[in-house]
Design an enzyme around this catalytic site. Structure first.
Site, short mmCIF file in Angstrom:
data_model
loop_
_atom_site.label_atom_id
_atom_site.label_comp_id
_atom_site.label_asym_id
_atom_site.label_seq_id
_atom_site.Cartn_x
_atom_site.Cartn_y
_atom_site.Cartn_z
N HIS A 72 62.32 16.24 24.02
CA HIS A 72 62.69 15.12 24.90
C HIS A 72 64.20 15.02 25.08
O HIS A 72 64.68 14.76 26.18
CB HIS A 72 62.15 13.81 24.33
CG HIS A 72 60.75 13.53 24.75
ND1 HIS A 72 59.66 14.07 24.12
CD2 HIS A 72 60.26 12.77 25.77
CE1 HIS A 72 58.56 13.66 24.72
NE2 HIS A 72 58.89 12.87 25.72
N LYS B 84 50.31 8.25 19.82
CA LYS B 84 49.65 7.26 18.97
C LYS B 84 50.60 6.10 18.70
O LYS B 84 51.79 6.29 18.52
CB LYS B 84 49.17 7.88 17.66
CG LYS B 84 50.23 8.20 16.65
CD LYS B 84 49.61 8.67 15.36
CE LYS B 84 50.63 9.23 14.40
NZ LYS B 84 51.38 8.23 13.65
#
Lengths: 278, 172
Positions: free
Chosen positions: B36, B101
């Site tokens: 990222h 999650k």
């Protein structure tokens, strides 16, 4: 005096690491199955998937979780054992290195600043204790960091007492929310020093889910903390429900008259732990 | 159980509601913290991402290596909250959504709503189930990051729950 080549310790670490990475403990599986009966909707879906996952991991010989963890190795060495061969640290790391390669486990250890991966999941996090006798006990706990990241240490004052301890435990789980993969298993260290307290919490996680501290006042904290945590309603994976924790396990040690250290080490629902005595 | 196949149309994304259990099949891209960071550096320099972001789904995951006879090793989700620093920027590039999650920030939730995207929760710790549902895995960027590189995965019937829908609905 008993002589033991550290190659045997290395081979034992190898076998424990391979088995631990692919296997949920029986007490964990049992607790998850009981929890599933009490949930509905998305929470039930999560627990059913988790139980199925345990079966798939076993049948396919796959890691239960892709986070095959930092290799925590707890060694108790009898003082009548004379170790020969490679230095102990190298022998343990060699066992970890071989298991993580042969098991197709993820290598998750890196430099804290450059983030460069060591590529073989070493070094293991090794604790050695010298005890009486001529046996060597090896415990292996692959520790994932989704849950490790949510762990906390509190230097409470003696005045905060039992209620302060309970607040520290429950606040840690509440703030962690859905992030550490609930339902969690909570290891708590009470007393000792700053560092000793954290080690107690880690050792608490090596107890079976559902086990009870033999000291009644400590067992009372375990029961009360679990009840308060499950009243939070975070539920499996944060999907709400009755099961936020499978258990709370507390270990205590004498501390200084001025302090009350409390360490809360969070373990996700993937409880993987193996041990052997040589 | 609703069955979905990627790419999802805007209508399909808008029809999803927080709390729904689904099975998702198709192409997703893995990315964790380090990948990222590099995505945002590329965008800052005006360069292209290593995948077409339009309608793409990112899976916050770093797989175990594939043993012989399998496309991929265990591959469950990682904690999404660590990607809050990057998710809003990538959603503006046109992501269909993300899979991970746990909760994400208000800023990420707002970006999902503004961009008409969806966030699916995978079941954390069910790495064997997800790894077994991956039919193909191909490294597309950042080989030096090892398991943290970007993999294009062909997945079959991933069990997921809609956690944040495109209307501001929030399972947590």
């Amino acid at each position: 005096m008993r002589t033991l080549d550290t190659k045997e310790i290395s081979n034992a670490v190898y076998a424990l690491a391979l088995k631990a990475g692919r296997t949920l403990t029986e007490s964990c599986r049992h607790a998850l199955a009981c929890a599933a009966e009490k949930e509905t909707g998305a929470a039930r879906f999560a627990l059913d998937t988790i139980l199925e996952n345990g079966e798939v991991a076993r049948a396919e010989e796959m890691p239960v979780c892709q986070d095959t963890g930092m290799a925590v190795v707890l060694l108790s060495i009898g003082q009548e054992v004379f170790l020969t061969g490679d230095p102990l640290r190298e022998a343990v790391d060699d066992g970890v290195r071989r298991a993580y390669a042969d098991g197709f486990f993820r290598k998750s250890i890196c430099d804290p600043l450059t983030r460069k991966n060591t590529r073989d999941n070493t070094p293991a996090h090794l604790h050695v204790e010298i005890v009486g006798g001529d046996r060597v006990e090896i415990a292996f706990l692959p520790k994932g960091f989704g849950s490790e990241n949510m762990s906390r240490l509190f230097m409470l004052t003696p005045a905060e007492g039992k209620e302060g301890i309970l607040k520290a435990i429950v606040d840690t789980v509440r703030e962690a929310g859905s992030r550490p993969c609930p339902p969690v298993y909570v290891g708590v260290g009470i007393g000792g020093s700053f560092d000793g307290c954290a080690l107690l919490a880690k050792k608490a996680l090596t107890r079976e889910v559902g086990s009870v501290n033999p000291r009644e006042d400590v067992a009372e904290i375990e029961r009360e903390a679990l009840a308060r945590i499950n009243a939070l309603g975070i539920g499996p994976q944060g999907f709400h429900g009755n099961t936020t924790a499978l258990g709370v396990s507390c270990e205590v040690a004498p501390t200084h008259i001025a302090g009350l250290p409390v360490a809360v080490n969070i373990q996700c629902h993937c409880i993987r732990f193996e041990k052997v005595t040589l | 159980m609703k069955e979905l196949t990627l790419p999802l149309s805007k209508e399909e994304i808008l029809s999803l509601r927080a709390g729904e259990c689904v099975e998702l099949s198709g192409t997703v891209y893995t990315a964790r913290d380090c990948a990222h960071k590099r995505f945002l550096e590329l965008l800052e320099k005006g360069e292209k991402l290593p995948f077409d972001p339009k309608g793409a789904f990112l899976y916050y995951a770093g797989p175990c290596p594939a043993p012989a006879g399998k496309a991929c090793g265990s591959c469950g989700p990682t904690t999404s909250a660590r990607m809050n620093a990057y998710a809003p920027r990538l959603l503006k590039e046109g992501l269909g959504g993300m899979i991970g999650k746990g909760e994400m920030s208000a800023e990420t939730r707002n970006a999902l709503q503004e961009c008409g995207a969806v966030y699916f929760a995978a079941i954390g710790g069910a790495g064997a189930v997800y790894g077994n549902a991956i039919r193909r895995a191909e490294l597309v960027a950042f080989p030096d990051l090892l398991s943290e590189g970007v993999y294009r995965l062909e997945v079959e019937r991933f069990p997921l729950v809609v956690a944040y829908d495109a209307h501001g609905g929030n399972l947590y």
